[in-house]
Design a protein around this motif. Structure first.
Motif, PDB file in Angstrom:
ATOM      1  N   THR A   1      12.017  -7.707 -10.893  1.00  0.00           N
ATOM      2  CA  THR A   1      11.020  -8.079  -9.903  1.00  0.00           C
ATOM      3  C   THR A   1       9.961  -6.978  -9.864  1.00  0.00           C
ATOM      4  OG1 THR A   1      10.682  -8.795  -7.599  1.00  0.00           O
ATOM      5  CG2 THR A   1      12.314  -7.057  -7.954  1.00  0.00           C
ATOM      6  N   GLN A   2       8.704  -7.391  -9.862  1.00  0.00           N
ATOM      7  CA  GLN A   2       7.595  -6.438  -9.949  1.00  0.00           C
ATOM      8  C   GLN A   2       7.300  -5.821  -8.584  1.00  0.00           C
ATOM      9  OE1 GLN A   2       5.506  -5.521 -12.767  1.00  0.00           O
ATOM     10  NE2 GLN A   2       4.862  -3.960 -11.279  1.00  0.00           N
ATOM     11  N   VAL A   3       7.177  -4.512  -8.583  1.00  0.00           N
ATOM     12  CA  VAL A   3       6.740  -3.770  -7.401  1.00  0.00           C
ATOM     13  C   VAL A   3       5.467  -3.028  -7.774  1.00  0.00           C
ATOM     14  CG1 VAL A   3       7.251  -1.863  -5.832  1.00  0.00           C
ATOM     15  CG2 VAL A   3       9.044  -3.517  -6.423  1.00  0.00           C
ATOM     16  N   THR A   4       4.421  -3.261  -7.004  1.00  0.00           N
ATOM     17  CA  THR A   4       3.153  -2.590  -7.243  1.00  0.00           C
ATOM     18  C   THR A   4       2.711  -1.896  -5.966  1.00  0.00           C
ATOM     19  OG1 THR A   4       2.515  -4.262  -8.873  1.00  0.00           O
ATOM     20  CG2 THR A   4       0.771  -2.841  -8.006  1.00  0.00           C
ATOM     21  N   VAL A   5       2.479  -0.596  -6.060  1.00  0.00           N
ATOM     22  CA  VAL A   5       2.055   0.194  -4.915  1.00  0.00           C
ATOM     23  C   VAL A   5       0.618   0.637  -5.158  1.00  0.00           C
ATOM     24  CG1 VAL A   5       2.559   2.156  -3.438  1.00  0.00           C
ATOM     25  CG2 VAL A   5       4.428   0.992  -4.640  1.00  0.00           C
TER      26      VAL A   5
ATOM     27  N   PRO B   1       2.359   5.265  -5.465  1.00  0.00           N
ATOM     28  CA  PRO B   1       1.885   4.543  -6.658  1.00  0.00           C
ATOM     29  C   PRO B   1       2.816   4.719  -7.851  1.00  0.00           C
ATOM     30  CG  PRO B   1       0.038   5.558  -5.552  1.00  0.00           C
ATOM     31  CD  PRO B   1       1.272   6.040  -4.837  1.00  0.00           C
ATOM     32  N   GLU B   2       3.431   5.880  -7.973  1.00  0.00           N
ATOM     33  CA  GLU B   2       4.336   6.122  -9.102  1.00  0.00           C
ATOM     34  C   GLU B   2       5.642   5.349  -9.002  1.00  0.00           C
ATOM     35  OE1 GLU B   2       2.811   8.410  -7.157  1.00  0.00           O
ATOM     36  OE2 GLU B   2       4.138  10.153  -6.821  1.00  0.00           O
ATOM     37  N   ASP B   3       5.873   4.682  -7.899  1.00  0.00           N
ATOM     38  CA  ASP B   3       7.035   3.798  -7.769  1.00  0.00           C
ATOM     39  C   ASP B   3       6.762   2.417  -8.372  1.00  0.00           C
ATOM     40  OD1 ASP B   3       7.554   5.166  -4.508  1.00  0.00           O
ATOM     41  OD2 ASP B   3       8.704   5.617  -6.322  1.00  0.00           O
ATOM     42  N   SER B   4       5.531   2.158  -8.748  1.00  0.00           N
ATOM     43  CA  SER B   4       5.176   0.863  -9.326  1.00  0.00           C
ATOM     44  C   SER B   4       5.934   0.651 -10.630  1.00  0.00           C
ATOM     45  CB  SER B   4       3.665   0.784  -9.582  1.00  0.00           C
ATOM     46  OG  SER B   4       2.938   0.880  -8.379  1.00  0.00           O
TER      47      SER B   4
ATOM     48  N   GLN C   1       0.826  -1.198   0.000  1.00  0.00           N
ATOM     49  CA  GLN C   1       0.000   0.000   0.000  1.00  0.00           C
ATOM     50  C   GLN C   1       0.868   1.258   0.000  1.00  0.00           C
ATOM     51  OE1 GLN C   1      -2.567  -0.466   3.429  1.00  0.00           O
ATOM     52  NE2 GLN C   1      -4.177  -1.422   2.184  1.00  0.00           N
ATOM     53  N   THR C   2       0.279   2.347  -0.420  1.00  0.00           N
ATOM     54  CA  THR C   2       0.964   3.637  -0.369  1.00  0.00           C
ATOM     55  C   THR C   2       1.474   3.903   1.039  1.00  0.00           C
ATOM     56  OG1 THR C   2      -0.349   4.555  -2.174  1.00  0.00           O
ATOM     57  CG2 THR C   2       0.680   6.116  -0.669  1.00  0.00           C
ATOM     58  N   GLY C   3       2.731   4.333   1.125  1.00  0.00           N
ATOM     59  CA  GLY C   3       3.346   4.588   2.408  1.00  0.00           C
ATOM     60  C   GLY C   3       4.079   3.403   2.989  1.00  0.00           C
ATOM     61  N   GLY C   4       3.920   2.262   2.372  1.00  0.00           N
ATOM     62  CA  GLY C   4       4.556   1.052   2.859  1.00  0.00           C
ATOM     63  C   GLY C   4       6.014   0.935   2.440  1.00  0.00           C
ATOM     64  N   SER C   5       6.607  -0.202   2.794  1.00  0.00           N
ATOM     65  CA  SER C   5       8.027  -0.444   2.521  1.00  0.00           C
ATOM     66  C   SER C   5       8.223  -1.811   1.897  1.00  0.00           C
ATOM     67  CB  SER C   5       8.836  -0.363   3.818  1.00  0.00           C
ATOM     68  OG  SER C   5       8.759   0.916   4.402  1.00  0.00           O
ATOM     69  N   LEU C   6       9.287  -1.912   1.117  1.00  0.00           N
ATOM     70  CA  LEU C   6       9.743  -3.179   0.572  1.00  0.00           C
ATOM     71  C   LEU C   6      11.258  -3.143   0.526  1.00  0.00           C
ATOM     72  CD1 LEU C   6       7.438  -3.903  -2.530  1.00  0.00           C
ATOM     73  CD2 LEU C   6       7.552  -5.243  -0.427  1.00  0.00           C
ATOM     74  N   ARG C   7      11.869  -4.316   0.612  1.00  0.00           N
ATOM     75  CA  ARG C   7      13.302  -4.420   0.411  1.00  0.00           C
ATOM     76  C   ARG C   7      13.564  -5.379  -0.734  1.00  0.00           C
ATOM     77  NH1 ARG C   7      18.192  -6.799   4.135  1.00  0.00           N
ATOM     78  NH2 ARG C   7      17.275  -8.766   3.418  1.00  0.00           N
ATOM     79  N   LEU C   8      14.214  -4.870  -1.752  1.00  0.00           N
ATOM     80  CA  LEU C   8      14.615  -5.708  -2.882  1.00  0.00           C
ATOM     81  C   LEU C   8      16.031  -6.220  -2.656  1.00  0.00           C
ATOM     82  CD1 LEU C   8      13.333  -3.574  -5.881  1.00  0.00           C
ATOM     83  CD2 LEU C   8      12.082  -5.211  -4.469  1.00  0.00           C
ATOM     84  N   SER C   9      16.261  -7.434  -3.111  1.00  0.00           N
ATOM     85  CA  SER C   9      17.582  -8.041  -3.010  1.00  0.00           C
ATOM     86  C   SER C   9      18.038  -8.499  -4.386  1.00  0.00           C
ATOM     87  CB  SER C   9      17.551  -9.242  -2.068  1.00  0.00           C
ATOM     88  OG  SER C   9      17.148  -8.875  -0.766  1.00  0.00           O
TER      89      SER C   9
ATOM     90  N   GLY D   1      23.925  -1.247  -9.703  1.00  0.00           N
ATOM     91  CA  GLY D   1      22.856  -0.277  -9.871  1.00  0.00           C
ATOM     92  C   GLY D   1      21.482  -0.914  -9.828  1.00  0.00           C
ATOM     93  N   TRP D   2      20.492  -0.084  -9.545  1.00  0.00           N
ATOM     94  CA  TRP D   2      19.080  -0.476  -9.638  1.00  0.00           C
ATOM     95  C   TRP D   2      18.398   0.470 -10.624  1.00  0.00           C
ATOM     96  CZ3 TRP D   2      16.722  -4.671  -7.642  1.00  0.00           C
ATOM     97  CH2 TRP D   2      17.330  -5.341  -6.575  1.00  0.00           C
ATOM     98  N   PHE D   3      17.602  -0.108 -11.493  1.00  0.00           N
ATOM     99  CA  PHE D   3      16.796   0.639 -12.441  1.00  0.00           C
ATOM    100  C   PHE D   3      15.363   0.147 -12.330  1.00  0.00           C
ATOM    101  CE2 PHE D   3      19.896   2.870 -15.180  1.00  0.00           C
ATOM    102  CZ  PHE D   3      21.061   2.337 -14.676  1.00  0.00           C
ATOM    103  N   ARG D   4      14.453   0.883 -12.924  1.00  0.00           N
ATOM    104  CA  ARG D   4      13.069   0.435 -12.952  1.00  0.00           C
ATOM    105  C   ARG D   4      12.426   0.837 -14.265  1.00  0.00           C
ATOM    106  NH1 ARG D   4      10.506   4.524  -8.346  1.00  0.00           N
ATOM    107  NH2 ARG D   4      10.574   6.447  -9.597  1.00  0.00           N
ATOM    108  N   GLN D   5      11.393   0.090 -14.620  1.00  0.00           N
ATOM    109  CA  GLN D   5      10.653   0.375 -15.840  1.00  0.00           C
ATOM    110  C   GLN D   5       9.173   0.161 -15.591  1.00  0.00           C
ATOM    111  OE1 GLN D   5      11.959  -1.747 -19.359  1.00  0.00           O
ATOM    112  NE2 GLN D   5      10.980  -0.257 -20.690  1.00  0.00           N
ATOM    113  N   ALA D   6       8.428   1.244 -15.672  1.00  0.00           N
ATOM    114  CA  ALA D   6       6.978   1.180 -15.539  1.00  0.00           C
ATOM    115  C   ALA D   6       6.355   0.896 -16.904  1.00  0.00           C
ATOM    116  CB  ALA D   6       6.450   2.490 -14.976  1.00  0.00           C
TER     117      ALA D   6
END
Length: 126
Positions: free
Chosen positions: A120-124, A88-91, A13-21, A35-40
């Protein structure tokens, strides 16, 4: 052959946390920045964060500064992305990336990283 495997994505949910490895194999991990990149969806891949070979220098995209933290554990050949105050825009699909050139500076451009994980998919949710 360099291999990168990400994990830790999910729905939050919005405001929550996740840790990617990301675990790396195939060469001496401690010699290289990461590095870490993302693609929406329907967007180009963008830089998120990078860390130097020894962890002494980090760089972040303006959009994640103060919310995300990149760190590494060279003994475990792992790099992490702690994501707090998610929006949400971090999704996006998040990718771990490794450069070809050891040591040196850290890069924020995707073409500087020839090695990529599967993502790895991140959905906020709002």
């Amino acid at each position: 052959q360099v291999q990168l495997v990400e994990s830790g994505g999910g729905l939050v949910q919005t405001g929550g946390s996740l840790r990617l490895s990301c675990v790396a194999s195939g060469r001496t991990f401690s010699n290289f920045a990461m590095g870490w990149f993302r693609q929406a969806s329907d967007k180009e891949r963008e830089f998120v964060a990078a860390i130097s070979w020894n962890g002494g220098t980090t760089n972040y995209a303006d959009s994640v500064k103060g919310r995300f933290t990149i760190r590494r554990d060279n003994a475990k050949s792992m790099v992490y992305l702690q994501m707090n105050s998610l929006k949400p825009e971090d999704s996006a699909v998040y990718y771990c990336a490794a450069p070809k050139i050891p040591y040196g500076t850290i890069w924020s451009t995707s073409y500087s990283y020839p090695y990529w994980g599967q993502g790895t998919q991140v959905t906020v949710s709002a």
